[in-house]
Design an enzyme around this catalytic site. Structure first.
Site, PDB file in Angstrom:
ATOM      1  N   HIS A 368      28.553  -1.776  34.871  1.00 19.71           N
ATOM      2  CA  HIS A 368      29.360  -1.984  32.924  1.00 19.71           C
ATOM      3  C   HIS A 368      30.261  -0.335  32.963  1.00 19.71           C
ATOM      4  O   HIS A 368      30.713  -0.593  32.032  1.00 19.71           O
ATOM      5  CB  HIS A 368      27.792  -2.013  32.686  1.00 19.71           C
ATOM      6  CG  HIS A 368      27.679  -3.492  32.521  1.00 19.71           C
ATOM      7  ND1 HIS A 368      26.852  -4.133  32.891  1.00 19.71           N
ATOM      8  CD2 HIS A 368      28.704  -4.031  30.999  1.00 19.71           C
ATOM      9  CE1 HIS A 368      26.938  -5.366  32.475  1.00 19.71           C
ATOM     10  NE2 HIS A 368      27.326  -5.352  31.486  1.00 19.71           N
ATOM     11  N   GLU A 609      27.218 -18.016  31.940  1.00 22.16           N
ATOM     12  CA  GLU A 609      27.497 -16.101  32.638  1.00 22.16           C
ATOM     13  C   GLU A 609      26.393 -17.120  34.309  1.00 22.16           C
ATOM     14  O   GLU A 609      26.264 -16.058  34.674  1.00 22.16           O
ATOM     15  CB  GLU A 609      26.840 -15.832  32.272  1.00 22.16           C
ATOM     16  CG  GLU A 609      27.112 -14.743  30.741  1.00 22.16           C
ATOM     17  CD  GLU A 609      26.624 -13.877  30.641  1.00 22.16           C
ATOM     18  OE1 GLU A 609      27.656 -12.697  31.008  1.00 22.16           O
ATOM     19  OE2 GLU A 609      25.600 -13.953  29.607  1.00 22.16           O
ATOM     20  N   ASP A 633      29.522 -12.483  34.982  1.00 20.60           N
ATOM     21  CA  ASP A 633      27.969 -12.510  35.875  1.00 20.60           C
ATOM     22  C   ASP A 633      28.141 -13.890  36.531  1.00 20.60           C
ATOM     23  O   ASP A 633      27.619 -13.864  37.279  1.00 20.60           O
ATOM     24  CB  ASP A 633      26.974 -12.742  34.516  1.00 20.60           C
ATOM     25  CG  ASP A 633      26.044 -11.150  34.224  1.00 20.60           C
ATOM     26  OD1 ASP A 633      26.178 -10.574  34.883  1.00 20.60           O
ATOM     27  OD2 ASP A 633      26.177 -10.788  33.194  1.00 20.60           O
ATOM     28  N   CYS A 680      35.489 -13.904  28.194  1.00 21.18           N
ATOM     29  CA  CYS A 680      34.878 -12.604  27.523  1.00 21.18           C
ATOM     30  C   CYS A 680      34.957 -11.742  29.273  1.00 21.18           C
ATOM     31  O   CYS A 680      34.307 -10.530  29.126  1.00 21.18           O
ATOM     32  CB  CYS A 680      34.460 -12.534  26.324  1.00 21.18           C
ATOM     33  SG  CYS A 680      32.906 -12.936  26.927  1.00 21.18           S
TER      34      CYS A 680
END
Ligand code: PEP
Ligand code: MG
Length: 764
Positions: A368, A609, A633, A680
């Protein structure tokens, strides 16, 4: 044997230099296996010969002198075959060469195993005996195990430059040479030329860098004050527990106090400070040494003392850090922030106008911290595992975020080459700025909505400047991460309103709290063996309805008057999660309406995901208002590759044929239900990936704002028909790398070559 092995590994990891590592290893193995000889030969990368580097049993004078080419001797054969060779009598083997100066003619039995690191043979580990016999299976297994452990230590030692490679015996802590290169993985594109600032987490002793003490007396004083504070703490805890502990348990506190005395830890730290290191660095050096010594002790009681020393070290450090205050920090104008484990919260450490690059020793391009760095447009290298970061404070560095390489002590020539790339990049960026108000429309008139992923306050302005048409993912956990406790409903309302207001009437998709995995909150730690398969995303919030409800209420209240809110649920695996979350959202709407507020139920969607959600996409689509694919993910779970682990970063392939198949399948499934489907994940930020996703039928591409102009340029530069042809071709290909190369080549042939990475100095 297991005990012997553990001890060897501990000693080896604690040894200060390669010579000691090798010496220790041969001595311990010879003793453990009762052999007459144990030797290590390492491949000298320059001469390409196996050099005898350490021995017990052969003539010590021949160390560093005797060598064999890879085609010579049984040792060469072990290296060539990259497998063990076990011989009753080596002297009768056709490959045998008699090495005169070693005195090995007396030995018959021979067992040699290769020392292999990441598929590369670094050397050969050999044991020999007088008698004629074959080493048994357990002996072979033991030697293979030691060799595998040794390989990592040798590779790391050579790569960090803390130890000179084979053939140079100058050893320990040698200065880093010019243009020293370290490889990691790409984090965020772009290049930077700057100076290192090492970021340390509070009380992270291992991450403390060395720094010259500017004022030795002041450093000594700071250390004494911190020490006194820790002594007081220990006295206090000891007093509080006096009633509850037995006297022998109470004695532990006396041990702690003694460790802190002048003739122990305190005296040694003071000595290091006087030698020129600042207090925090001196403390790290001394604690490291003690921890190493204790860890390698035979006695389990004494081994445990390593933990005590570490604990004491952290306590002293936290006082030193507390007293340091923030006023002392002076960032260089072009700061490259280096951290052992770069976390999203560290990104705010350096003022934006001074931060030019980020480097993390651990993590990968999908961590992240890297995702945020991309959105902020800061060149980043991740997983630079061999970087000796504690020795780099204040050093010059070049960072290549396209390949994940960094250069320490760069030469003027190299700096100039990278400054030239920086200039070119600025020119391309200026050209792309002109696209802001133009539609993302293909040459054959297909209109592709481009949205952005946000999380930071600064993302909003950046995104609007680049012409974003909506927010496809607002990562609400980011503002949660930069606080000391859960933000209240009112606080959240204010934060969310800024995003909703700035974008109104354009849609804003707010994802409910997605913590766990590599996103932890300092005030809500989740300690798990396997965090990516653990308590993450919707699993946490459904277990904590009080947190979920407050968040949803804040979102609904923030959207009053704008009506542009969409709520999105992360990490959904099962239908009941959708049902439960929906019920909570309904409840929040009802409560607020009862309180007299004018709120409506917003569109609610889920993220796909996890593989389970892929197969249930169509059923899920019937239940919700939209579907968005989280390809970051999804890729990690499909390929079973931890998105955070630099060791497998090469295997994390967004263009893996299986990933592409799944992405295509999900888009088709959702369309059957006539519901909107967006993406996304980071894949939409890549111009090549964006063209494929458009052809697959995604209705919206949501990406980091920094890449939006490039993606728009790619879409405007091609036709939907060409993108369809590209997709059809790619879907027939079997190899992720080949697909990636093909995409790059195709973009070039479409005249979109400037959207791929520039030609960079250094080997590819
Ligand atoms: C994803 O997984 O693709 C995603 C967008 O969510 P995050 O990267 O925040 O896990
Ligand atoms: Mg995700």
């Amino acid at each position: 044997m297991l005990n012997v092995l553990r001890k060897i590994v501990q000693e080896v990891s604690a040894a200060p230099d390669l010579e000691s590592v090798l010496d220790l290893t041969v001595r311990r193995i010879q003793r453990a296996m009762h052999t007459q000889v144990c030797s290590i030969y390492l491949l000298d990368t320059i001469s390409q010969r196996y050099v005898l580097m350490a021995t017990q049993g052969l003539n010590p004078e021949s160390v560093g002198v005797v060598s064999l080419s890879p085609t010579e001797g049984v040792v060469g054969l072990v290296g060539q075959r990259a497998e063990p060779i076990n011989l009753e009598d080596a002297s009768v083997h056709p490959s045998y060469i008699y090495l005169q100066s070693t005195g090995e003619e007396r030995y018959h039995a021979f067992l040699g195993v290769p020392i292999i690191h990441q598929g590369e043979v670094l050397g050969v580990l050999v044991v020999q005996q007088f008698e004629r016999r074959r080493f048994d299976e357990s002996e072979e297994a033991f030697l293979i195990t030691v060799s595998a452990q040794l390989a990592g230590v040798i590779a790391h030692a050579e790569a960090t430059g803390s130890i000179q490679p084979v053939g140079n015996h100058s050893g320990g802590g040698a200065p880093l040479p010019e243009d020293r290169r370290f490889s990691g993985v790409a984090g965020a594109p772009g290049v930077a030329v700057g100076q290192v600032f090492v970021a340390t987490l509070p009380a992270d002793l291992e991450g403390v860098p060395d720094k010259p003490a500017r004022d030795i007396d002041l450093e000594l004083e700071k250390f004494t004050t911190a020490l006194e504070a820790v002594r007081n703490e220990i006295r206090e805890v000891s007093r509080m527990l006096a009633q509850r502990l037995r006297s022998d348990e109470q004695a532990l506190f006396d041990v702690y106090m003694r460790m802190l005395e002048d003739n122990a830890l305190a005296g040694q730290v003071a000595e290091r400070i006087r030698a020129g290191n600042w207090a925090q660095g001196a403390l790290r050096e001394v604690v490291d040494e003690h921890v190493r010594q204790f860890s390698s002790m035979e006695d389990p009681y004494l081994r445990e003392r390593a933990t005590d020393i570490r604990d004491l070290g952290r306590r002293v450090l936290s006082h030193l850090q507390e007293n340091a205050g923030s006023g002392e920090v002076e960032f260089p104008d072009n700061t490259i922030l280096v951290a052992d484990d770069l976390s999203p919260t560290m990104l705010g450490l350096v003022p934006e106008d001074k931060l030019v690059g980020l480097v993390s020793v651990s993590g990968s391009g999908n961590s992240h911290a890297a995702i945020l760095a991309r959105s902020m447009g800061i060149p980043t290298a991740m997983g630079v595992v061999d970087l000796p970061f504690t020795r780099l404070e204040g050093r010059d560095m070049i960072l290549d975020g396209y390949t994940g390489r960094v250069y320490v002590n760069p030469s003027e020539d190299l700096k100039n080459a990278f400054r030239e790339i920086l200039r070119e990049e600025q020119m391309i960026a200026a050209g792309l700025e002109t696209l802001k108000d133009l539609p993302a429309q293909t040459t054959d008139g297909y209109r592709m909505p481009l949205w952005v992923n946000t999380g930071l306050v600064s993302d909003v302005e950046r995104s609007l400047e680049r012409g974003a048409e909506g927010i496809g993912l607002y990562r609400t956990e980011i503002p949660f991460m930069t606080r000391d406790f859960f933000p209240s409903e009112q606080e959240q309302l204010k934060i969310y309103r800024r995003q909703l207001e700035a974008f109104a009437p354009r849609p804003v998709t707010m994802r409910t709290l997605d913590i766990g995995g590599d996103k932890s909150l300092p005030y809500f730690p989740i300690e798990e063996e396997n965090p990516f398969l653990g308590w993450r995303g919707i699993r946490v919030t459904l277990d904590h309805p009080e947190i979920f409800l407050v968040q949803v209420r804040a979102m609904l209240r923030a959207a009053q008057g704008f009506n542009n809110l969409r709520i999105m649920l992360p990490m959904v695996t099962s239908m009941h999660e959708i049902e439960e979350a929906s019920a909570q959202i309904d409840r929040a709407v009802r409560e607020l309406q009862e309180e007299g507020l004018d709120v409506e139920r917003p569109p609610v969607g889920i993220m796909v995901e996890v593989p389970a959600a892929v197969y249930l996409t169509r059923r899920f689509a019937r239940k919700v208002d939209f579907i968005s694919v989280g390809s970051n993910d999804l890729t990690q779970y499909l390929l079973a590759v931890d998105r955070n682990n630099p060791r497998v970063a090469d295997l994390y392939a967004p263009y893996h044929p299986a990933v592409l198949k799944v992405l295509h399948f999900v888009a088709q499934e959702v369309r059957k239900e006539h519901k909107p489907v967006s993406i996304c994940g980071e894949m939409a930020s890549d111009p090549g990936g964006a063209l494929l996703l458009m052809a697959m039928g995604y209705d919206v591409l949501s990406m980091n704002s920094n890449n939006l102009p490039k993606v728009k340029s790619a879409i405007r530069g091609t036709s939907l028909a060409k993108a369809n042809a590209l997709l059809q071709r790619v879907m027939r290909m079997d190899d992720a790398d080949a697909i990636h190369q093909y995409l790059r080549a195709s973009l070039k042939s479409m005249g979109l070559g400037n959207l791929t990475r520039p030609a960079l100095p250094g080997r590819d």
